[in-house]
Write an enzyme that holds these catalytic residues in place. Sequence first.
Site, short mmCIF file in Angstrom:
data_model
loop_
_atom_site.label_atom_id
_atom_site.label_comp_id
_atom_site.label_asym_id
_atom_site.label_seq_id
_atom_site.Cartn_x
_atom_site.Cartn_y
_atom_site.Cartn_z
N GLY A 163 11.49 20.74 7.41
CA GLY A 163 10.67 20.87 8.61
C GLY A 163 11.40 20.32 9.82
O GLY A 163 12.63 20.37 9.90
N LYS B 158 9.31 3.81 10.76
CA LYS B 158 9.32 2.35 10.95
C LYS B 158 9.93 1.65 9.74
O LYS B 158 10.78 0.77 9.87
CB LYS B 158 7.87 1.88 11.16
N CYS C 133 4.70 5.19 8.97
CA CYS C 133 5.43 4.47 7.92
C CYS C 133 6.90 4.82 7.81
O CYS C 133 7.75 3.93 7.91
CB CYS C 133 4.76 4.73 6.57
N GLY D 232 7.57 12.07 10.44
CA GLY D 232 7.06 11.19 11.49
C GLY D 232 6.03 10.27 10.87
O GLY D 232 6.06 10.01 9.66
N LYS E 271 7.84 -1.56 -1.67
CA LYS E 271 7.22 -0.79 -0.59
C LYS E 271 8.29 -0.11 0.28
O LYS E 271 8.24 1.09 0.55
CB LYS E 271 6.36 -1.72 0.27
N GLU F 255 0.83 -1.20 0.00
CA GLU F 255 0.00 0.00 0.00
C GLU F 255 0.88 1.26 0.00
O GLU F 255 1.83 1.33 0.74
CB GLU F 255 -0.85 -0.03 1.28
N PHE F 256 0.52 2.23 -0.82
CA PHE F 256 1.31 3.47 -0.87
C PHE F 256 0.47 4.67 -0.49
O PHE F 256 0.82 5.80 -0.78
CB PHE F 256 1.89 3.66 -2.28
N PHE G 3 7.78 16.32 -1.68
CA PHE G 3 8.59 15.79 -0.58
C PHE G 3 9.95 16.47 -0.46
O PHE G 3 10.96 15.85 -0.15
CB PHE G 3 8.72 14.26 -0.69
N ASN H 167 9.32 4.15 0.42
CA ASN H 167 9.37 4.96 1.63
C ASN H 167 10.78 5.44 1.92
O ASN H 167 10.98 6.55 2.41
CB ASN H 167 8.79 4.20 2.82
C1 UDX Z 1 3.63 7.89 3.99
C2 UDX Z 1 3.75 7.69 2.48
O1 UDX Z 1 3.48 8.93 1.82
C3 UDX Z 1 2.80 6.61 2.00
O2 UDX Z 1 3.02 6.37 0.63
C4 UDX Z 1 3.07 5.32 2.78
O3 UDX Z 1 2.14 4.34 2.40
C5 UDX Z 1 2.96 5.58 4.28
O4 UDX Z 1 3.84 6.67 4.65
P1 UDX Z 1 2.05 9.19 5.66
O5 UDX Z 1 2.90 8.66 6.77
O6 UDX Z 1 0.58 9.15 5.81
O7 UDX Z 1 2.36 8.42 4.29
O8 UDX Z 1 2.42 10.73 5.48
P2 UDX Z 1 3.17 11.67 4.44
O9 UDX Z 1 2.22 12.70 3.99
O10 UDX Z 1 3.90 10.93 3.42
O11 UDX Z 1 4.21 12.38 5.42
C6 UDX Z 1 5.15 11.64 6.20
C7 UDX Z 1 5.97 12.57 7.07
O12 UDX Z 1 6.90 13.31 6.30
C8 UDX Z 1 5.15 13.60 7.84
O13 UDX Z 1 5.68 13.74 9.12
C9 UDX Z 1 5.32 14.85 7.03
O14 UDX Z 1 5.15 16.02 7.77
C10 UDX Z 1 6.75 14.70 6.57
N1 UDX Z 1 7.08 15.43 5.34
C11 UDX Z 1 6.47 15.09 4.17
C12 UDX Z 1 8.04 16.43 5.37
O15 UDX Z 1 8.62 16.75 6.41
N2 UDX Z 1 8.36 17.06 4.18
C13 UDX Z 1 7.76 16.73 3.00
O16 UDX Z 1 8.12 17.35 1.98
C14 UDX Z 1 6.78 15.73 3.00
#
Ligand code: UDX
Length: 434
Positions: free
Chosen positions: A253, A263, A260, A257, A204, A151-152, A249, A208
Amino acid sequence: MEQTTRRVAVFGAGYIGLVTGACLAELGHTVAVRDILPERVELLQAGEVPIYEPGLGDMILRNKERLRFTLDAEDAVRGAEVAYVCVDTPPTASGDADLSRVWAVVDALKEASHLLALVVKSTVPVGTGRRIRAALDAAGLGHVGYASNPEFTAEGRAVSDFMNPDRIVIGTSDTATGDLIKGLHAGVDGPAVAMDIASAEMTKLAANAALATKITLANELATVCEATGADIEQVTAAIGMDHRIGQHFLKAGLGYGGSCFPKDSRALHALASNSGYSFQLLRTVIEVNGLQARRHLQRLKDELGGFEGRTVALLGMTFKAGTDDMREAPSTIIAARLLAEGAAVRCWDPMAQPGPGQPWDSTTRHASPLEAMAGADAAVIVTEWPELRDAPWAEVRAAMRTALLLDGRNLLDGAAMAQLGFTYMSVGRPTVRP
Ligand code: UDX
């Protein structure tokens, strides 16, 4: 493609299981979702959704004729053609993934010879599918297909990510199972990518790792920007316009966290280590990410002249906006560090619901950003909630004891904040003073 509706059992009613179950029902399949937590199943049976995920509640309601919830594994799998494994795989003491919940599901299926396929969505180490395949064969279930279908989806947009994915990865060793899983997704707007099981499992973890690395690159560049007077927002906007890099991405910041990235990056690192290979790039990503919140807190401490006896407002507790999830949120480290340094911590978050325990038991919770910042010596923006962009900053300025703000998400305009009288610190941008 002609749509065949199937009967599906989904094991695990967490984020992934609920979204998978609801979306498969939306696609016309008949779905039974099984969880081991009675209170969770009762809530779902009563029509309530135990997690916050936009669109999920409506989708569950809309499909209630085809979607049910149960505690009983046998009940879930009765008559099912496909079983999905969506249980969590938390890290063990050795950093490996704890697969006990996955194996419990496989064991529960030993009598289910009517199944056409078993599909694992849970994130598992590479090689798990091969072992499950062998276990199925040994149990006389050689005719049951096996697929890895990672899952993504991202939290907060999981339903739309499921329905409009960049790709559907289907790892299997037989084409009939591949076609079956592809058919289950008829109506989903995204290309199916067929591959072998190990490669799907690796995809997967690799996706990540790539995203976590990209964020970490932005965070590292931000540190150099701070040291040299450059502005990370201008830099990432410009490098992101290069299609080979892309804009996503690259937001600097306080560190990534969530459930996903932390971990899965540790799991991939452990997977490499287990074979005697030190995945040095990933090790650095993990280390840099762990330092990120601490380093910025130290900058704030230097600016304030120490945290002892000071009051600090912590704005945003969830790991990102649009979710109530606090797993591996930088806010937890920040709150604990502030308390350890002798500060009083006043928190605001529109959705977080931390259970009892530290550090949150030693903090106070406030109804609005303004209320949290009233009387504070400093404030830290941890989560990019829109309420913070729109906070009444002039009123906040008047209410704070010292108008010192660390914007850990680069949410606000530094010049405007300085004009209001704030000393405004952010990530990878010069500090602006009144
Ligand atoms: C992520 C992946 O995007 C998803 O494909 C996977 O299945 C699970 O992990 P998620 O954990 O829901 O999803 O959040 P995401 O929006 O990807 O952000 C992850 C973390 O990175 C957050 O803490 C977010 O604040 C941080 N982040 C994201 C940044 O600091 N900078 C960015 O440019 C993008």
